[in-house]
Enzyme design. Structure first.
Site, PDB file in Angstrom:
ATOM      1  CB  SER A   1      -0.852   0.075   1.271  1.00 47.54           C
ATOM      2  OG  SER A   1      -1.559   1.136   1.350  1.00 47.54           O
TER       3      SER A   1
ATOM      4  CE1 TYR B   1      -4.756  -2.127   4.489  1.00 49.80           C
ATOM      5  CE2 TYR B   1      -3.582   0.035   3.888  1.00 49.80           C
ATOM      6  CZ  TYR B   1      -4.270  -1.107   3.859  1.00 49.80           C
ATOM      7  OH  TYR B   1      -4.598  -1.436   2.481  1.00 49.80           O
TER       8      TYR B   1
HETATM    9  P1  NAD Z   1     -11.891  -5.717  -0.353  1.00 45.72           P
HETATM   10  O1  NAD Z   1     -12.331  -5.651   0.943  1.00 45.72           O
HETATM   11  O2  NAD Z   1     -12.757  -5.729  -1.687  1.00 45.72           O
HETATM   12  O3  NAD Z   1     -11.045  -7.162  -0.581  1.00 45.72           O
HETATM   13  C1  NAD Z   1     -10.486  -7.483   0.451  1.00 45.72           C
HETATM   14  C2  NAD Z   1     -10.790  -9.390   0.392  1.00 45.72           C
HETATM   15  O4  NAD Z   1      -9.887  -9.681   1.577  1.00 45.72           O
HETATM   16  C3  NAD Z   1     -12.028  -9.363   0.793  1.00 45.72           C
HETATM   17  O5  NAD Z   1     -12.808 -10.158  -0.107  1.00 45.72           O
HETATM   18  C4  NAD Z   1     -12.206  -9.960   2.159  1.00 45.72           C
HETATM   19  O6  NAD Z   1     -13.083 -10.897   2.277  1.00 45.72           O
HETATM   20  C5  NAD Z   1     -10.905 -10.709   2.276  1.00 45.72           C
HETATM   21  N1  NAD Z   1     -10.255 -11.288   3.301  1.00 45.72           N
HETATM   22  C6  NAD Z   1     -10.278 -10.344   4.483  1.00 45.72           C
HETATM   23  N2  NAD Z   1      -9.872 -11.044   5.642  1.00 45.72           N
HETATM   24  C7  NAD Z   1      -9.670 -12.308   5.185  1.00 45.72           C
HETATM   25  C8  NAD Z   1      -9.209 -13.714   5.713  1.00 45.72           C
HETATM   26  N3  NAD Z   1      -9.015 -13.609   6.971  1.00 45.72           N
HETATM   27  N4  NAD Z   1      -9.253 -14.836   4.716  1.00 45.72           N
HETATM   28  C9  NAD Z   1      -9.636 -14.564   3.593  1.00 45.72           C
HETATM   29  N5  NAD Z   1     -10.001 -13.684   2.912  1.00 45.72           N
HETATM   30  C10 NAD Z   1     -10.059 -12.523   3.752  1.00 45.72           C
HETATM   31  O7  NAD Z   1     -10.882  -4.586  -0.541  1.00 45.72           O
HETATM   32  P2  NAD Z   1      -9.561  -4.472  -1.556  1.00 45.72           P
HETATM   33  O8  NAD Z   1      -9.381  -3.104  -1.604  1.00 45.72           O
HETATM   34  O9  NAD Z   1      -9.790  -5.175  -2.789  1.00 45.72           O
HETATM   35  O10 NAD Z   1      -8.380  -5.117  -0.640  1.00 45.72           O
HETATM   36  C11 NAD Z   1      -7.550  -6.137  -1.165  1.00 45.72           C
HETATM   37  C12 NAD Z   1      -6.071  -5.758  -0.875  1.00 45.72           C
HETATM   38  O11 NAD Z   1      -5.599  -4.537  -1.353  1.00 45.72           O
HETATM   39  C13 NAD Z   1      -5.829  -5.789   0.800  1.00 45.72           C
HETATM   40  O12 NAD Z   1      -4.788  -6.390   1.356  1.00 45.72           O
HETATM   41  C14 NAD Z   1      -5.932  -4.139   0.823  1.00 45.72           C
HETATM   42  O13 NAD Z   1      -5.131  -3.899   2.170  1.00 45.72           O
HETATM   43  C15 NAD Z   1      -4.936  -3.788  -0.296  1.00 45.72           C
HETATM   44  N6  NAD Z   1      -5.219  -2.428  -0.696  1.00 45.72           N
HETATM   45  C16 NAD Z   1      -6.286  -1.625  -0.954  1.00 45.72           C
HETATM   46  C17 NAD Z   1      -6.266  -0.262  -1.155  1.00 45.72           C
HETATM   47  C18 NAD Z   1      -7.558   0.416  -1.595  1.00 45.72           C
HETATM   48  O14 NAD Z   1      -7.764   1.614  -1.894  1.00 45.72           O
HETATM   49  N7  NAD Z   1      -8.661  -0.420  -1.892  1.00 45.72           N
HETATM   50  C19 NAD Z   1      -5.091   0.204  -1.226  1.00 45.72           C
HETATM   51  C20 NAD Z   1      -3.925  -0.316  -0.861  1.00 45.72           C
HETATM   52  C21 NAD Z   1      -4.105  -1.844  -0.667  1.00 45.72           C
END
Ligand code: NAD
Length: 251
Positions: free
Chosen positions: A142, A155
């Site tokens: 991130s 985070y």
């Molecule tokens: P999202 O909430 O759509 O996806 C996260 C997924 O992880 C979900 O499907 C959730 O059910 C799953 N998850 C969470 N805990 C879990 C567990 N214990 N076991 C199995 N699955 C689990 O959100 P996203 O933004 O697509 O997030 C995906 C990744 O991207 C994450 O690691 C997040 O930190 C990272 N990220 C997101 C952003 C953003 O702006 N959205 C920015 C930087 C990094």
């Protein structure tokens, strides 16, 4: 280029957001993709949808925070397929609170899911990848690990550790033919950032702050995953690929 035919991939956190878009993109390039998530019903629906698009996908529900279950699921893939070429360890959680009000229990929960569980799953996968002499380990970092941001102290720390981890693991796993990289997304419109979607002041800030003047979409991140998973990225390891619309490049 970027053909993944014959490759077997695991994507964690694949029932929504960046994971789902990346699973779709890996499948479109020809990989057989195991989709992981916690909610079996939701995961089956996502897998069925991708299946209807002609992609080879299998739903594999487990909770990544349960390390034994995660390793067992990887073993199931290895037994069934005889290999695992690509692991996109993407599942992650957020907890927003100011530093002074941050409960220690939530700090530890975020660190466990975003870091310890990723470390344990990746280590198990890396062992199998080394034996087959090929592998692509990819983590979701991130930009909050690169630039300070109020309210996300657990985070950002967990993601910063992943950024460090890919370099350290690149050093350990290179001789086994395994590359280890991360993507560092900027602000992507997903469930994880829901709290920010309805905040008009955040919207204004993002438009002014981000050179490309918009939220990212999960589909903006997925091509970076395909690249890092591909043979064409064979000389890229220990790298954090920032995909943020330029946000971290400017003041
Ligand atoms: P999202 O909430 O759509 O996806 C996260 C997924 O992880 C979900 O499907 C959730 O059910 C799953 N998850 C969470 N805990 C879990 C567990 N214990 N076991 C199995 N699955 C689990 O959100 P996203 O933004 O697509 O997030 C995906 C990744 O991207 C994450 O690691 C997040 O930190 C990272 N990220 C997101 C952003 C953003 O702006 N959205 C920015 C930087 C990094």
């Amino acid at each position: 280029m970027f053909d993944l035919s014959g490759r077997v991939a695991l994507v964690t956190g694949a029932s929504s957001g960046i994971g789902l878009a990346s699973a779709r993109a890996l499948g479109q390039q020809g990989a057989k993709v195991y989709l992981n998530g916690r909610n079996a019903e939701r995961l089956e629906a996502a897998a069925a949808d991708l299946g209807r698009q002609g992609l080879q996908v299998v739903a594999l529900p487990f909770d990544v925070s349960d390390i034994e279950a995660s390793c067992h699921s990887v073993d199931q893939i290895l037994q069934r397929e005889g290999r695992l070429d690509i692991c996109f360890a993407n599942a992650g959680i957020q907890h927003r609170a100011t530093l002074e009000e941050f409960p220690l229990a939530d700090f530890e929960r975020v660190l466990h899911v975003n870091l310890s569980a990723q470390w344990a799953l990746g280590r198990h996968v890396a062992h199998a990848m080394k034996q087959q002499g090929h592998g692509r380990l990819i983590y979701t970092g991130s930009i909050t690990a690169l630039l300070g941001k109020q309210g996300v102290s657990a985070y950002s720390l967990s993601k910063g550790a992943l950024h460090t981890m890919v370099k350290q693991w690149a050093a350990e796993l290179g001789s086994g033919g395994v590359t280890v990289n991360a993507v560092a997304p900027g602000y992507v419109r997903t469930e994880l950032t829901r709290a920010l979607h309805e905040d008009s002041s955040f919207e204004t800030w993002l438009q002014q702050r981000c050179p490309l003047q918009r939220w990212g979409a999960p589909e903006d991140i997925a091509p970076a995953i395909v690249f890092l998973a591909s043979d064409e990225a064979r000389f890229v390891t220990g790298h954090v690929l920032v995909v943020d619309g330029g946000l971290s490049a400017v003041m």
